[in-house]
Design a protein around this motif. Structure first.
Motif, short mmCIF file in Angstrom:
data_model
loop_
_atom_site.label_atom_id
_atom_site.label_comp_id
_atom_site.label_asym_id
_atom_site.label_seq_id
_atom_site.Cartn_x
_atom_site.Cartn_y
_atom_site.Cartn_z
N LYS A 290 7.52 -12.32 -9.95
CA LYS A 290 6.32 -12.28 -9.48
C LYS A 290 5.14 -13.55 -10.06
N GLU A 291 6.69 -13.87 -11.11
CA GLU A 291 6.19 -16.16 -10.89
C GLU A 291 6.65 -16.38 -10.18
N LEU A 292 7.72 -15.69 -9.54
CA LEU A 292 8.19 -16.55 -7.95
C LEU A 292 7.16 -16.87 -6.79
N TRP A 293 6.85 -15.39 -7.01
CA TRP A 293 6.08 -15.33 -5.20
C TRP A 293 4.91 -15.96 -6.28
N GLN A 294 4.06 -15.97 -7.34
CA GLN A 294 2.56 -16.60 -7.47
C GLN A 294 3.42 -18.50 -7.48
N TYR A 295 4.51 -18.38 -7.42
CA TYR A 295 4.71 -20.14 -7.88
C TYR A 295 4.18 -20.13 -6.07
N ILE A 296 4.66 -20.01 -5.81
CA ILE A 296 5.12 -20.40 -3.70
C ILE A 296 3.46 -20.30 -3.40
N LYS A 297 2.46 -19.67 -4.32
CA LYS A 297 0.91 -19.13 -3.28
C LYS A 297 0.35 -19.93 -4.09
N ASP A 298 0.74 -20.54 -5.50
CA ASP A 298 -0.44 -22.29 -6.20
C ASP A 298 0.61 -23.28 -5.65
N LYS A 299 1.82 -23.29 -4.62
CA LYS A 299 1.86 -24.54 -4.35
C LYS A 299 1.52 -24.68 -2.52
N ASP A 300 1.61 -23.87 -1.78
CA ASP A 300 1.07 -23.60 -0.79
C ASP A 300 0.38 -22.42 -0.54
N MET A 301 -0.35 -21.46 -0.01
CA MET A 301 -0.97 -20.77 0.44
C MET A 301 -0.73 -20.08 2.32
N ARG A 302 -0.60 -21.65 2.96
CA ARG A 302 -0.30 -20.84 4.08
C ARG A 302 1.21 -20.61 3.93
N LEU A 303 2.29 -21.49 3.43
CA LEU A 303 3.79 -20.55 3.20
C LEU A 303 3.79 -19.68 2.46
N TRP A 304 2.87 -19.06 1.17
CA TRP A 304 2.82 -18.22 0.93
C TRP A 304 2.81 -16.89 1.69
N ARG A 305 1.73 -17.18 2.31
CA ARG A 305 1.58 -16.07 3.32
C ARG A 305 2.49 -15.81 4.52
N SER A 306 2.88 -16.94 5.08
CA SER A 306 4.10 -16.55 6.19
C SER A 306 5.01 -16.00 5.61
N LEU A 307 5.83 -16.19 4.31
CA LEU A 307 6.57 -15.24 3.95
C LEU A 307 6.53 -14.40 2.95
N ARG A 308 5.36 -14.49 2.41
CA ARG A 308 4.79 -12.74 1.83
C ARG A 308 4.61 -11.67 3.48
N TYR A 309 3.79 -12.00 3.85
CA TYR A 309 3.43 -11.00 5.24
C TYR A 309 4.03 -10.91 6.46
N GLY A 310 5.16 -11.72 6.54
CA GLY A 310 6.88 -11.41 6.94
C GLY A 310 7.27 -10.07 6.97
N ILE A 311 8.51 -9.82 7.83
CA ILE A 311 9.05 -8.92 7.68
C ILE A 311 9.80 -8.50 6.19
N LEU A 312 10.37 -10.12 5.72
CA LEU A 312 10.96 -10.00 4.37
C LEU A 312 10.39 -9.33 3.20
N GLY A 313 9.34 -10.73 3.67
CA GLY A 313 8.26 -10.70 2.33
C GLY A 313 7.58 -9.12 1.87
N HIS A 314 7.61 -7.95 3.16
CA HIS A 314 6.95 -7.47 2.60
C HIS A 314 7.90 -6.02 2.07
N ALA A 315 9.23 -5.92 3.11
CA ALA A 315 9.98 -5.33 2.03
C ALA A 315 10.75 -5.61 1.10
N MET A 316 9.91 -6.89 0.52
CA MET A 316 10.93 -7.26 -1.39
C MET A 316 9.54 -6.96 -2.16
N ASN A 317 8.36 -6.81 -1.16
CA ASN A 317 7.05 -6.26 -2.41
C ASN A 317 6.41 -5.04 -2.22
N LEU A 318 7.25 -4.47 -1.91
CA LEU A 318 6.79 -2.39 -1.67
C LEU A 318 6.47 -1.79 -3.11
N PRO A 319 5.19 -1.82 -3.04
CA PRO A 319 4.57 -1.12 -4.78
C PRO A 319 5.53 -0.16 -5.00
#
Length: 341
Positions: A290-319
């Motif tokens: 969680k902290e790693l993904w938050q780090y990316i989000k804090d560093k650059d929101m646009r980069l975080w969105r592209s990683l988080r909502y890509g295929i791999l990002g979705h797969a890594m964050n299934l609830p």
């Protein structure tokens, strides 16, 4: 000036370094072999000195205090006198016929006055116990047997990226971009094939199976259990790559294909970090994810969105627990298909 400097980072490598050095000696006087003894406690230094005495015009020895793989690569860059620079790990080796073709091509490029910034060739996974060897080729993504630039690069397949095993850099480029790998940190080879890319203008790909990448030692850094035990170092490298991508954004975004390739590579590295944290099954590591993904989000929101909502990002964050199980099961399937770790 030598044509090619090959650095061999060595730490307690006495059991296997001879095979590595012997595979590089056929390069003759065109090649400078730099054995970097990174504070070994076995007789690595004695073996290196033996080769230096036998081949004084080819083998150079650098003895230093232990600083880790990145530190040894840095020392190799500092000591290199060759026009080009290659790293070959001490438990790996190279194929002689492919080696001769590469040296011939590099020599021809220099003689024509067209040295390239980055030279790429294939590597082979020499995985212990497997008869069928997986080869990492790039002919679908890269033009062959000619000088090209990023605009000529096509789409890379899933799990197909330029790794340390496949790349030879112009030594001057590594110095020009100020590459300095972190010390006492594993997995810095990812930085080695990431940070220089915005400075690379010209490339050449030779479709030969040059580098033999050995996988099989229990203590190897890519062993899954070893990776989990060193997860903090994987996270550190991941964050450093995020920092570089964001901080060098002006240079990176000036070339759309460089930016896309680097973003996709960062996606893979973040996926590796995430899946290892999940694979450990430890609550503490779930928090680190969680902290790693938050780090990316804090560093650059646009980069975080592209990683988080890509295929791999979705797969890594299934609830939930079942989501994590699905992610791990998917990873195991990919592991069988692509033969990594």
């Amino acid at each position: 000036m030598k044509l090619l400097s090959v650095a061999i980072p060595c730490y307690n490598s006495s059991a296997y370094m001879r095979k590595c050095i012997d595979s590089l000696l056929p390069g003759g006087e065109d090649v400078e072999i730099i054995v970097v003894n990174d504070g070994s406690k076995d007789n690595t230094a004695d073996i290196a000195e033996e080769y230096r005495q036998r081949f004084p015009s080819i083998v150079k020895v650098v003895n230093k205090e232990n600083g880790g793989h990145g530190s040894a690569v840095n020392s190799g860059i500092e000591a290199a006198t060759g026009l080009y620079y290659k790293v070959v790990d001490s438990d790996d080796w190279v194929n002689e016929s492919a080696y001769m073709q590469i040296l011939s091509t590099l020599r021809e490029l220099v003689q024509k006055g067209t040295p390239v910034d980055m030279f790429i060739s294939n590597f082979v996974y020499e995985k212990e116990g497997e008869k069928r060897k997986k080869v990492m080729k790039y002919h679908h993504a890269l033009p062959q047997n000619k000088i090209f630039s990023w605009k000529d690069v096509k789409h890379f397949k899933v799990a197909q990226y330029i790794l340390m095993h496949s790349v030879i850099y112009r030594t001057g480029l590594l110095r020009e971009c100020g590459l300095k790998l972190p010390e006492h940190t594993f997995y810095v080879d990812n930085i080695f094939v990431f940070n220089p890319l915005p400075y690379v203008n010209s490339m050449y790909y030779l479709d030969v199976n040059f580098y033999r990448y050995y996988i099989g030692r229990a203590d190897q850094s890519v062993n899954e259990q070893v990776m989990i035990s060193r997860i903090d170092q994987q996270i550190r490298v991941n964050k450093l790559m995020v920092d570089y991508f964001v901080d060098e954004h002006a240079r990176i975004r000036s070339n759309g294909k460089v930016r896309r390739y680097m973003r996709n590579y960062l996606d893979i590295i973040t996926t590796v970090s995430s899946v290892m944290l999940l694979r450990s099954g430890q609550e503490e590591n779930l928090e680190k994810k969680k902290e790693l993904w938050q780090y990316i989000k804090d560093k650059d929101m646009r980069l975080w969105r592209s990683l988080r909502y890509g295929i791999l990002g979705h797969a890594m964050n299934l609830p939930g627990k079942w989501g994590r199980k699905l992610t791990i099961d998917g990873y195991k399937i990919c592991q069988r298909i692509f033969h990594f770790n």
